[in-house]
Enzyme design. Structure first.
Site, PDB file in Angstrom:
ATOM      1  N   GLU B  80       0.844  -1.187   0.000  1.00 26.03           N
ATOM      2  CA  GLU B  80       0.000   0.000   0.000  1.00 26.03           C
ATOM      3  C   GLU B  80       0.886   1.245   0.000  1.00 26.03           C
ATOM      4  O   GLU B  80       0.408   2.354   0.194  1.00 26.03           O
ATOM      5  CB  GLU B  80      -0.986  -0.021   1.177  1.00 26.03           C
ATOM      6  CG  GLU B  80      -0.351  -0.133   2.541  1.00 26.03           C
ATOM      7  CD  GLU B  80      -0.670   1.051   3.419  1.00 26.03           C
ATOM      8  OE1 GLU B  80      -1.847   1.277   3.666  1.00 26.03           O
ATOM      9  OE2 GLU B  80       0.271   1.743   3.838  1.00 26.03           O
ATOM     10  N   CYS B 112      -3.207  -4.897   4.003  1.00 25.17           N
ATOM     11  CA  CYS B 112      -2.109  -5.751   4.474  1.00 25.17           C
ATOM     12  C   CYS B 112      -2.076  -7.137   3.833  1.00 25.17           C
ATOM     13  O   CYS B 112      -1.248  -7.951   4.200  1.00 25.17           O
ATOM     14  CB  CYS B 112      -2.173  -5.903   5.989  1.00 25.17           C
ATOM     15  SG  CYS B 112      -1.937  -4.346   6.859  1.00 25.17           S
ATOM     16  N   SER B 153       2.759   1.147  15.390  1.00 24.23           N
ATOM     17  CA  SER B 153       2.916  -0.133  14.693  1.00 24.23           C
ATOM     18  C   SER B 153       3.346  -0.019  13.239  1.00 24.23           C
ATOM     19  O   SER B 153       4.085  -0.880  12.749  1.00 24.23           O
ATOM     20  CB  SER B 153       1.592  -0.921  14.763  1.00 24.23           C
ATOM     21  OG  SER B 153       0.540  -0.172  14.189  1.00 24.23           O
ATOM     22  N   THR B 201     -12.126  -1.895  13.981  1.00 28.03           N
ATOM     23  CA  THR B 201     -11.102  -2.682  13.283  1.00 28.03           C
ATOM     24  C   THR B 201     -10.973  -4.085  13.870  1.00 28.03           C
ATOM     25  O   THR B 201     -10.416  -4.961  13.223  1.00 28.03           O
ATOM     26  CB  THR B 201      -9.710  -2.007  13.372  1.00 28.03           C
ATOM     27  OG1 THR B 201      -9.387  -1.825  14.752  1.00 28.03           O
ATOM     28  CG2 THR B 201      -9.694  -0.688  12.658  1.00 28.03           C
ATOM     29  N   HIS B 234      -2.153 -12.765  10.510  1.00 25.14           N
ATOM     30  CA  HIS B 234      -1.742 -11.370  10.290  1.00 25.14           C
ATOM     31  C   HIS B 234      -1.564 -10.684  11.646  1.00 25.14           C
ATOM     32  O   HIS B 234      -2.309 -10.925  12.584  1.00 25.14           O
ATOM     33  CB  HIS B 234      -2.766 -10.628   9.434  1.00 25.14           C
ATOM     34  CG  HIS B 234      -2.471  -9.160   9.351  1.00 25.14           C
ATOM     35  ND1 HIS B 234      -1.263  -8.682   8.909  1.00 25.14           N
ATOM     36  CD2 HIS B 234      -3.205  -8.068   9.701  1.00 25.14           C
ATOM     37  CE1 HIS B 234      -1.272  -7.355   8.973  1.00 25.14           C
ATOM     38  NE2 HIS B 234      -2.427  -6.968   9.448  1.00 25.14           N
ATOM     39  N   LYS B 239      -1.100  -8.332  19.887  1.00 24.44           N
ATOM     40  CA  LYS B 239      -2.216  -8.877  20.654  1.00 24.44           C
ATOM     41  C   LYS B 239      -3.222  -9.652  19.799  1.00 24.44           C
ATOM     42  O   LYS B 239      -3.634 -10.756  20.162  1.00 24.44           O
ATOM     43  CB  LYS B 239      -2.921  -7.689  21.339  1.00 24.44           C
ATOM     44  CG  LYS B 239      -4.064  -8.055  22.246  1.00 24.44           C
ATOM     45  CD  LYS B 239      -4.648  -6.782  22.858  1.00 24.44           C
ATOM     46  CE  LYS B 239      -6.153  -6.795  22.782  1.00 24.44           C
ATOM     47  NZ  LYS B 239      -6.743  -5.515  23.200  1.00 24.44           N
ATOM     48  N   ASN B 266       4.079  -3.567  12.480  1.00 23.63           N
ATOM     49  CA  ASN B 266       3.252  -4.134  11.414  1.00 23.63           C
ATOM     50  C   ASN B 266       3.827  -3.702  10.066  1.00 23.63           C
ATOM     51  O   ASN B 266       3.723  -2.533   9.698  1.00 23.63           O
ATOM     52  CB  ASN B 266       1.809  -3.639  11.573  1.00 23.63           C
ATOM     53  CG  ASN B 266       0.894  -4.156  10.476  1.00 23.63           C
ATOM     54  OD1 ASN B 266       1.288  -5.001   9.675  1.00 23.63           O
ATOM     55  ND2 ASN B 266      -0.327  -3.642  10.445  1.00 23.63           N
TER      56      ASN B 266
END
Ligand SMILES: [Zn+2]
Lengths: 133, 352
Positions: B80, B112, B153, B201, B234, B239, B266
């Site tokens: 992206e 992602c 992240s 999310t 993913h 967490k 991430n």
């Protein structure tokens, strides 16, 4: 760097493709069409050779001046690297602090951004070097 | 047999710690570290972008197995954060690894999961006999808005897989996807930073797609969590993948090896694929792996993979592994981070 030149030199810059003289075996990078030792014997017969990307620092300098396009990387290391195959190549050493570079240090080529033709122009990619751990 | 012939990852050297970001924005670092399990994240150098990361990942793959790049028939780069809005990253990768000119190439986008969408595309092309080898890369240099929760992240890194039929080290037994129109995260054209739906999310986006894809895969394959030695989900933070694993009945032991986000953040399109790369760095013949990506917007791609005996003949040490690269990080402060990420307005820059 203008677009036609960026395009023409991409193979050499992306993959470090040089030329090898079939007569004496010497490797040239940047590529040459004729071997300066063997002249006519090499003309039209120079072979493409992709360098391994591995070499040793032959000499270096740390640049503290403001150079257009390199403001974010200052101070940065410019080195002459003696490649495994023989040729000496000028390139930047990245991911390395100026105090950690030394002559004879093994390095290897990586693919990085070399610059851009302004915010709306073409991005130039090519080799730089990192310490070879 | 169609599967992974070789693979490689690249993680930029620089890191920033959660405490350092929290210091600048007045957040409580413990909330981020304990709540989201984010300790640090990778930061690309000023001369790195998605193209350079994709090339380094592909080269690491080719170091481990020297296939003839002229036999690569397709390269797809999922990201992206492609460096150009118009001009494919995949063309730069193709040229840099010597695969030009007889191949197809394209850039993919799906938040992602664009990298795993590429894996599915080349898997299909190899299986159909259209190409001998296909390269799928997930790579990103993602950014969260300064001060936003995403800033802890959003990071940089990538992984490349070469898919083929010969000398397969990890067979792809099956792949399937789950896709819905779910606006959990987006970025409009011309906007610098993405926006997200906050708590939205979690349940309807990440968990619905990841859990549904994983359950569907186990239903189709007739498997249970105990049939897999490893699982990779993913990892938008540290967490969510642990919570997904627990809800599906996987143990922490099964997901630990592939859980890289707590240390590098991430890497978006690079996230699940880099976790899978970390697992393959340690996997042994016969190991079965369940890998599920997630892309906001939203969807999940699931893969059921078995490591083959060919892994014993494969030179994993010819390129640095994921955990080797994680351990090599150099930490920088927020000021250098801002400079590296080009967030400063420089002389000559227009007024925004
Ligand atoms: Zn000669």
């Amino acid at each position: 760097m203008v677009v036609p030149r960026v395009w023409r030199e991409r193979v050499a810059r992306y993959r470090m493709v040089g030329k090898k003289c079939p007569a004496c075996g010497k490797v040239y990078f940047p590529p040459r069409d004729v071997c300066p030792t063997c002249h006519r014997e090499s003309y039209g017969k120079m072979e493409d050779v992709e360098l391994s990307g591995r070499g040793k620092v032959y000499s270096y300098t740390v640049v503290y001046q403001n150079v257009l396009g390199y403001e974010l990387q200052k101070p940065y290391i410019m080195a002459i690297v003696e490649m495994e195959e023989g040729p000496r190549v000028t390139g930047q050493i990245v991911d390395c602090r100026p105090e950690d570079v030394e002559i004879g240090m093994p390095v290897r080529a990586v693919f990085r951004r070399l610059g851009e033709e302004g915010k709306d122009g073409v991005i130039v990619y090519g080799y730089k070097f990192v310490p070879d751990l | 047999m169609v599967g992974i012939v070789t693979y490689g990852s690249y993680i930029p050297k620089y890191r920033i710690r959660t405490e350092e970001i929290a210091r600048v924005w007045g957040d409580n670092p413990e909330r981020v570290k304990k709540g989201l399990r984010l300790i640090s994240k990778s930061v690309p150098a000023p001369d790195e972008d998605t193209a350079t990361i994709a090339v380094e990942a592909a080269r690491n793959a080719l170091r481990r197995r020297r296939i003839d790049p002229q036999e690569i028939g397709a390269i797809f780069v999922g990201s992206e954060s492609h460096p150009y809005a118009v001009k494919p990253t995949a063309t730069i990768v193709a040229e840099a690894i010597g695969a030009t000119p007889f191949l197809t190439a394209a850039d993919l986008e799906f938040a992602c999961k664009a990298g795993t969408a590429g894996m599915q595309a080349v898997y299909g092309m190899v299986k159909a006999g259209m190409i001998k080898y296909g390269v799928a890369i997930g790579a990103d240099t993602s950014q969260g808005a300064p001060g936003d929760a995403l800033e802890y992240s959003a990071s940089a890194g990538g992984t490349a897989f070469v898919i083929g039929k010969e000398n397969v080290i990890a067979e792809i037994n099956h792949t399937l996807s789950v896709t819905t129109d779910t606006p959990d995260f987006w970025r409009r054209e011309g906007q610098m930073y993405p926006r997200h739906g906050g708590r939205f999310t979690g349940e309807p986006a990440y968990f619905y797609h990841v859990l549904t894809a994983a359950r569907k895969m186990m239903e189709v394959m007739g498997t249970e969590p105990k049939d897999y030695r490893w699982a990779v989900f993913h990892q938008p933070n540290g967490k969510f993948p642990l919570a997904a694993a627990k809800r599906l009945g996987f143990t922490e032991e099964q997901v630990k090896k592939g859980l890289v986000t707590p240390y590098i953040g991430n890497t978006y399109s690079g996230s699940m694929v880099t976790g899978l790369s970390a697992v393959l760095d340690h996997a042994e013949p016969g190991d079965r792996i369940l890998a599920v990506s997630f892309g906001s917007g939203a969807g999940s791609d699931a893969f059921d993979i078995t490591v083959t005996d060919e892994m014993a003949n494969y030179d994993r040490n010819a390129a640095p592994g994921v955990w080797d690269q994680i351990e090599r990080g150099e930490f920088i402060d927020y000021a250098l981070y801002v400079k590296f990420r080009k967030m400063l307005r420089m002389g000559g820059d227009p007024i925004a």
